[in-house]
Design a protein around this motif. Structure first.
Motif, PDB file in Angstrom:
ATOM      1  N   LEU A 124       8.008   1.325  10.568  1.00  0.00           N
ATOM      2  CA  LEU A 124       6.967   1.967   9.762  1.00  0.00           C
ATOM      3  C   LEU A 124       5.619   2.004  10.476  1.00  0.00           C
ATOM      4  N   ASP A 125       5.479   1.285  11.577  1.00  0.00           N
ATOM      5  CA  ASP A 125       4.192   1.240  12.275  1.00  0.00           C
ATOM      6  C   ASP A 125       3.663   2.625  12.654  1.00  0.00           C
ATOM      7  N   PRO A 126       4.507   3.521  13.195  1.00  0.00           N
ATOM      8  CA  PRO A 126       3.983   4.854  13.530  1.00  0.00           C
ATOM      9  C   PRO A 126       3.533   5.652  12.316  1.00  0.00           C
ATOM     10  N   LEU A 127       3.945   5.200  11.119  1.00  0.00           N
ATOM     11  CA  LEU A 127       3.579   5.911   9.893  1.00  0.00           C
ATOM     12  C   LEU A 127       2.461   5.192   9.140  1.00  0.00           C
ATOM     13  N   ALA A 128       1.741   4.315   9.843  1.00  0.00           N
ATOM     14  CA  ALA A 128       0.666   3.575   9.179  1.00  0.00           C
ATOM     15  C   ALA A 128      -0.419   4.511   8.666  1.00  0.00           C
ATOM     16  N   GLY A 185       0.818  -1.214   0.000  1.00  0.00           N
ATOM     17  CA  GLY A 185       0.000   0.000   0.000  1.00  0.00           C
ATOM     18  C   GLY A 185       0.848   1.259   0.000  1.00  0.00           C
ATOM     19  N   THR A 186       0.429   2.241   0.797  1.00  0.00           N
ATOM     20  CA  THR A 186       1.153   3.514   0.827  1.00  0.00           C
ATOM     21  C   THR A 186       2.556   3.361   1.410  1.00  0.00           C
ATOM     22  N   HIS A 187       2.821   2.255   2.098  1.00  0.00           N
ATOM     23  CA  HIS A 187       4.182   2.027   2.563  1.00  0.00           C
ATOM     24  C   HIS A 187       5.150   1.839   1.399  1.00  0.00           C
ATOM     25  N   ARG A 195      -0.425  11.685  10.609  1.00  0.00           N
ATOM     26  CA  ARG A 195      -0.643  12.326  11.903  1.00  0.00           C
ATOM     27  C   ARG A 195      -1.836  13.273  11.804  1.00  0.00           C
ATOM     28  N   PRO A 196      -2.436  13.647  12.931  1.00  0.00           N
ATOM     29  CA  PRO A 196      -3.562  14.590  12.887  1.00  0.00           C
ATOM     30  C   PRO A 196      -3.197  15.859  12.126  1.00  0.00           C
ATOM     31  N   LEU A 197      -4.084  16.237  11.198  1.00  0.00           N
ATOM     32  CA  LEU A 197      -3.938  17.434  10.366  1.00  0.00           C
ATOM     33  C   LEU A 197      -2.779  17.359   9.374  1.00  0.00           C
ATOM     34  N   GLN A 198      -2.138  16.180   9.253  1.00  0.00           N
ATOM     35  CA  GLN A 198      -1.053  16.046   8.286  1.00  0.00           C
ATOM     36  C   GLN A 198      -1.607  15.726   6.905  1.00  0.00           C
ATOM     37  N   SER A 199      -1.085  16.359   5.876  1.00  0.00           N
ATOM     38  CA  SER A 199      -1.551  16.102   4.513  1.00  0.00           C
ATOM     39  C   SER A 199      -1.045  14.747   4.033  1.00  0.00           C
ATOM     40  N   ALA A 200      -1.735  14.198   3.032  1.00  0.00           N
ATOM     41  CA  ALA A 200      -1.318  12.922   2.457  1.00  0.00           C
ATOM     42  C   ALA A 200       0.094  13.015   1.886  1.00  0.00           C
ATOM     43  N   TRP A 201       0.413  14.139   1.255  1.00  0.00           N
ATOM     44  CA  TRP A 201       1.733  14.308   0.643  1.00  0.00           C
ATOM     45  C   TRP A 201       2.835  14.292   1.700  1.00  0.00           C
ATOM     46  N   HIS A 202       2.644  14.980   2.805  1.00  0.00           N
ATOM     47  CA  HIS A 202       3.658  14.994   3.848  1.00  0.00           C
ATOM     48  C   HIS A 202       3.767  13.641   4.545  1.00  0.00           C
ATOM     49  N   HIS A 203       2.663  12.913   4.591  1.00  0.00           N
ATOM     50  CA  HIS A 203       2.720  11.550   5.121  1.00  0.00           C
ATOM     51  C   HIS A 203       3.592  10.676   4.229  1.00  0.00           C
ATOM     52  N   LEU A 204       3.398  10.759   2.917  1.00  0.00           N
ATOM     53  CA  LEU A 204       4.218   9.977   1.994  1.00  0.00           C
ATOM     54  C   LEU A 204       5.675  10.420   2.038  1.00  0.00           C
ATOM     55  N   LEU A 205       5.907  11.704   2.220  1.00  0.00           N
ATOM     56  CA  LEU A 205       7.285  12.190   2.330  1.00  0.00           C
ATOM     57  C   LEU A 205       7.971  11.633   3.578  1.00  0.00           C
ATOM     58  N   ASP A 206       7.212  11.489   4.664  1.00  0.00           N
ATOM     59  CA  ASP A 206       7.783  10.876   5.864  1.00  0.00           C
ATOM     60  C   ASP A 206       8.231   9.444   5.574  1.00  0.00           C
ATOM     61  N   LEU A 207       7.393   8.693   4.865  1.00  0.00           N
ATOM     62  CA  LEU A 207       7.750   7.326   4.503  1.00  0.00           C
ATOM     63  C   LEU A 207       8.960   7.303   3.578  1.00  0.00           C
TER      64      LEU A 207
END
Length: 375
Positions: free
Chosen positions: A290-294, A14-16, A297-309
């Motif tokens: 990667l578990d914390p990045l499943a 998935g997004t991981h 985070r609250p109010l985090q955009s999808a793009w910044h979530h993917l950038l974290d990964l």
């Protein structure tokens, strides 16, 4: 270190898969490394075609730009996800205190209705970001994409010259989310069910002896699942990781045969056994980190979530290169025999026989031991 050509096995998740994007981005930065064959399923397949298309059109820089373009478009589609998906995600993670019956009914309804709707958002992402003519023209690397045939339950491998958006969508088709993808009159589901990814084409068709596994699922979890949600998630994880475990264990058996029999691989007439005996396996793993990045985070955009990964993947690859780059072309960094067979690949010793040393003697002299105990 001189230039080394390595094969890649890209796991789906998935997004991981954005973690894999980060790994590939870091490997592409290192001009000592070139890619040979790539096997991928699900998100691994999407990373593979984005990489190949970009490489064909613009080399290393083009490949990095293509991967970034693909994942940025994924982020746009995630941002436009339906309120129902968002609501369900919040419920699954406890942000909304919905009743158990309501939650269960909602998930069942989603599972039953989603496959009847021909609206896979990944189709548009692929069509807008990946030039499949460039994928099919790619000569620098050979691509092998796995999908599961619904009726037979068998894995089918599609290679680079035949790849289309439908094949990649089939490789990433979760049946509870999307309808089966039809190819040549057959229906296909996610390749991860039967090969996540499959190593066989890399053993069969590639001359390269360094294999890099980019693994998203953890090789081992430290904590036992306790809650119903944790148990279900672990069952699903084992299901999608199990096919790879079986292939790695089979590869370990072949390597043990070569080692224990002292076989000269240069004289073998069996290509698969010869390749297995010489193969140098490496791994960059996302695992439990990667578990914390499943979820974002609250109010985090999808793009910044993917950038974290992506950053996690980039850092993991960078750490691996600093420690192990000099071993490429020389020796593997994963001992499959020890990891998957245990005891150095030898059978476990038999349990000890009955302990008679503390038994009371029936007389002045103990009777001699017999049978198994005497041995």
């Amino acid at each position: 270190m001189r230039t080394r050509r390595i094969d890649l096995a890209l796991q789906g998740g998935g997004t991981h898969g954005a973690f894999t994007w980060g790994v590939l981005d870091r490997l592409l930065e290192d001009e000592r490394i070139r890619f040979g064959a790539i096997s991928g399923s699900s998100a691994g397949a999407m990373n593979a075609v984005a990489l190949a298309a970009g490489w064909t059109l613009g080399g290393r820089k083009g490949a990095r730009e293509s991967l970034r373009c693909f994942w940025s478009k994924v982020a746009e589609r995630l941002r436009l996800a339906t309120w129902a998906d968002a609501w369900l995600g919040l419920m699954r993670n406890g942000a909304i205190d919905a009743s158990v019956p309501f939650r269960a009914a909602f998930e069942v309804a989603q599972a039953w209705l989603a496959p009847t709707l021909d609206a896979n958002p990944l189709r548009g992402v692929l069509q807008e970001t990946v030039d499949f003519d460039a994928v099919r023209r790619c000569t620098e690397m050979q691509l092998y994409i796995g999908a599961t045939e619904v009726r037979s339950g068998q894995l089918r491998i599609f290679d680079g010259p035949s790849l289309t958006p439908d094949i990649v969508l089939a490789s990433a088709c979760l049946p509870t989310l999307f309808p089966a993808v039809m190819i040549d009159g057959e229906a296909y589901w996610d390749g991860g069910y039967m090969g996540n990814p499959s190593l066989l084409p890399l053993l069969d068709y590639s001359p390269n002896l360094d294999l890099m596994l980019v693994q998203l699922h953890p090789s081992r979890r430290q904590a036992l699942p306790r809650t119903a949600t944790q148990i279900v998630e672990r069952i699903q994880e084992i299901g999608f990781h199990g096919s790879l475990v079986k292939e790695l264990r089979s590869l370990a058996v072949l390597q043990r045969v070569v080692r224990d029999e002292g076989l000269d691989t240069s004289r073998m007439r069996m290509p698969l056994l010869r390749k297995a005996g010489k193969l140098r396996v490496h791994r960059i793993e996302g695992g439990e980190q990667l578990d914390p990045l499943a979820v974002p985070r609250p109010l985090q955009s999808a793009w910044h979530h993917l950038l974290d990964l992506r950053r996690e993947g980039h850092a993991a690859a960078d750490g691996w290169l600093q420690e192990n780059a000099g071993r490429l072309g020389r020796r593997g960094t994963v001992d499959l025999i020890a990891e998957y067979l245990g005891n150095g690949g030898r059978a476990s010793p038999p349990p000890p026989g009955p302990d008679t040393s503390r038994r009371a003697s029936p007389g002045p002299a103990a009777a001699p031991a017999t049978g198994a105990a005497s041995r």
